[in-house]
Design a protein around this motif. Sequence first.
Motif, PDB file in Angstrom:
ATOM      1  N   MET A  81       0.865  -1.386  -0.098  1.00 31.63           N
ATOM      2  CA  MET A  81       0.065  -0.141  -0.098  1.00 31.63           C
ATOM      3  C   MET A  81       0.739   1.140   0.063  1.00 31.63           C
ATOM      4  O   MET A  81       0.394   2.269   0.023  1.00 31.63           O
ATOM      5  N   GLY A  82       1.939   1.320   0.268  1.00 31.37           N
ATOM      6  CA  GLY A  82       2.921   2.503   0.076  1.00 31.37           C
ATOM      7  C   GLY A  82       3.685   2.686   1.362  1.00 31.37           C
ATOM      8  O   GLY A  82       4.805   3.335   1.288  1.00 31.37           O
ATOM      9  N   ARG A  83       3.324   2.218   2.506  1.00 30.53           N
ATOM     10  CA  ARG A  83       4.097   2.540   3.691  1.00 30.53           C
ATOM     11  C   ARG A  83       5.581   2.211   3.941  1.00 30.53           C
ATOM     12  O   ARG A  83       6.476   2.778   4.101  1.00 30.53           O
ATOM     13  N   ARG A  84       5.447   0.560   3.803  1.00 29.78           N
ATOM     14  CA  ARG A  84       6.871   0.284   4.085  1.00 29.78           C
ATOM     15  C   ARG A  84       7.639   0.548   2.892  1.00 29.78           C
ATOM     16  O   ARG A  84       9.042   0.717   2.897  1.00 29.78           O
ATOM     17  N   GLY A  85       7.135   0.831   1.432  1.00 30.13           N
ATOM     18  CA  GLY A  85       7.964   1.283   0.661  1.00 30.13           C
ATOM     19  C   GLY A  85       8.703   2.554   0.603  1.00 30.13           C
ATOM     20  O   GLY A  85       9.818   2.676   0.334  1.00 30.13           O
ATOM     21  N   GLY A  86       7.941   3.477   1.479  1.00 31.88           N
ATOM     22  CA  GLY A  86       8.384   4.650   1.854  1.00 31.88           C
ATOM     23  C   GLY A  86       9.472   4.417   2.896  1.00 31.88           C
ATOM     24  O   GLY A  86      10.349   5.266   2.840  1.00 31.88           O
ATOM     25  N   VAL A  87       9.588   3.665   3.851  1.00 32.77           N
ATOM     26  CA  VAL A  87      10.341   3.313   4.894  1.00 32.77           C
ATOM     27  C   VAL A  87      11.637   3.009   4.403  1.00 32.77           C
ATOM     28  O   VAL A  87      12.835   3.403   4.510  1.00 32.77           O
ATOM     29  N   ALA A  88      11.604   2.092   3.270  1.00 26.49           N
ATOM     30  CA  ALA A  88      12.519   1.413   2.559  1.00 26.49           C
ATOM     31  C   ALA A  88      13.198   2.558   1.682  1.00 26.49           C
ATOM     32  O   ALA A  88      14.312   2.695   1.597  1.00 26.49           O
ATOM     33  N   THR A  89      12.510   3.256   1.255  1.00 23.69           N
ATOM     34  CA  THR A  89      12.969   4.466   0.350  1.00 23.69           C
ATOM     35  C   THR A  89      13.812   5.510   1.211  1.00 23.69           C
ATOM     36  O   THR A  89      15.046   5.978   1.021  1.00 23.69           O
ATOM     37  N   ASP A  90      13.473   5.750   2.442  1.00 25.67           N
ATOM     38  CA  ASP A  90      13.944   6.608   3.326  1.00 25.67           C
ATOM     39  C   ASP A  90      15.437   6.164   3.759  1.00 25.67           C
ATOM     40  O   ASP A  90      16.235   6.934   3.860  1.00 25.67           O
ATOM     41  N   PHE A 107       1.713  -2.536  -4.646  1.00 24.00           N
ATOM     42  CA  PHE A 107       1.258  -3.691  -5.553  1.00 24.00           C
ATOM     43  C   PHE A 107      -0.340  -3.886  -5.560  1.00 24.00           C
ATOM     44  O   PHE A 107      -0.949  -4.312  -6.500  1.00 24.00           O
ATOM     45  N   LYS A 108      -0.863  -3.266  -4.586  1.00 26.49           N
ATOM     46  CA  LYS A 108      -2.340  -3.326  -4.334  1.00 26.49           C
ATOM     47  C   LYS A 108      -2.911  -2.215  -5.768  1.00 26.49           C
ATOM     48  O   LYS A 108      -3.774  -2.701  -6.545  1.00 26.49           O
ATOM     49  N   GLU A 109      -2.430  -1.115  -6.078  1.00 26.89           N
ATOM     50  CA  GLU A 109      -2.679  -0.302  -7.251  1.00 26.89           C
ATOM     51  C   GLU A 109      -2.325  -1.056  -8.461  1.00 26.89           C
ATOM     52  O   GLU A 109      -2.867  -1.171  -9.448  1.00 26.89           O
ATOM     53  N   TRP A 110      -1.023  -1.577  -8.500  1.00 28.11           N
ATOM     54  CA  TRP A 110      -0.469  -2.270  -9.452  1.00 28.11           C
ATOM     55  C   TRP A 110      -1.334  -3.463 -10.163  1.00 28.11           C
ATOM     56  O   TRP A 110      -1.708  -3.351 -11.280  1.00 28.11           O
ATOM     57  N   SER A 111      -1.655  -4.249  -8.989  1.00 29.93           N
ATOM     58  CA  SER A 111      -2.644  -5.325  -9.466  1.00 29.93           C
ATOM     59  C   SER A 111      -3.827  -5.021 -10.162  1.00 29.93           C
ATOM     60  O   SER A 111      -4.416  -5.557 -10.943  1.00 29.93           O
TER      61      SER A 111
END
Length: 116
Positions: A81-90, A107-111
């Motif tokens: 959903m975006g949150r963990r991706g944001g953490v990883a990006t930081d 992946f939610k939006e992607w799928s």
Amino acid sequence: MADKEISYADLKALLGKSQSLLVVDVRSKEEVDRGHITGSIHIPVDTVESALALDPEEFKTKYGVTKPPLDAPELVFHCQMGRRGGVATDKAHDLGFLKARNYAGGFKEWSEKEGR
């Protein structure tokens, strides 16, 4: 910050043309097993820091791809959903990967957009 994010359309376009794009899926193995973005590699969010700290040879052995250089323009993280991706990006930014971005739709939006 908006420049830390990438949209579905931009990511889709990059996947079609870029040779140097590295998409990192930071979800759990269970989530990845249910579906993933073709060509992405799996590095769970809690191991992103240690993965990016590996030397290039170890990184390639472990993940099967070339470790991105610090100035890699096309390093994208995503989760569900975006949150963990944001953490990883930081975390990547903190390690000097200053152009790393988060695919905030996840992946939610992607799928949904890909219809699977």
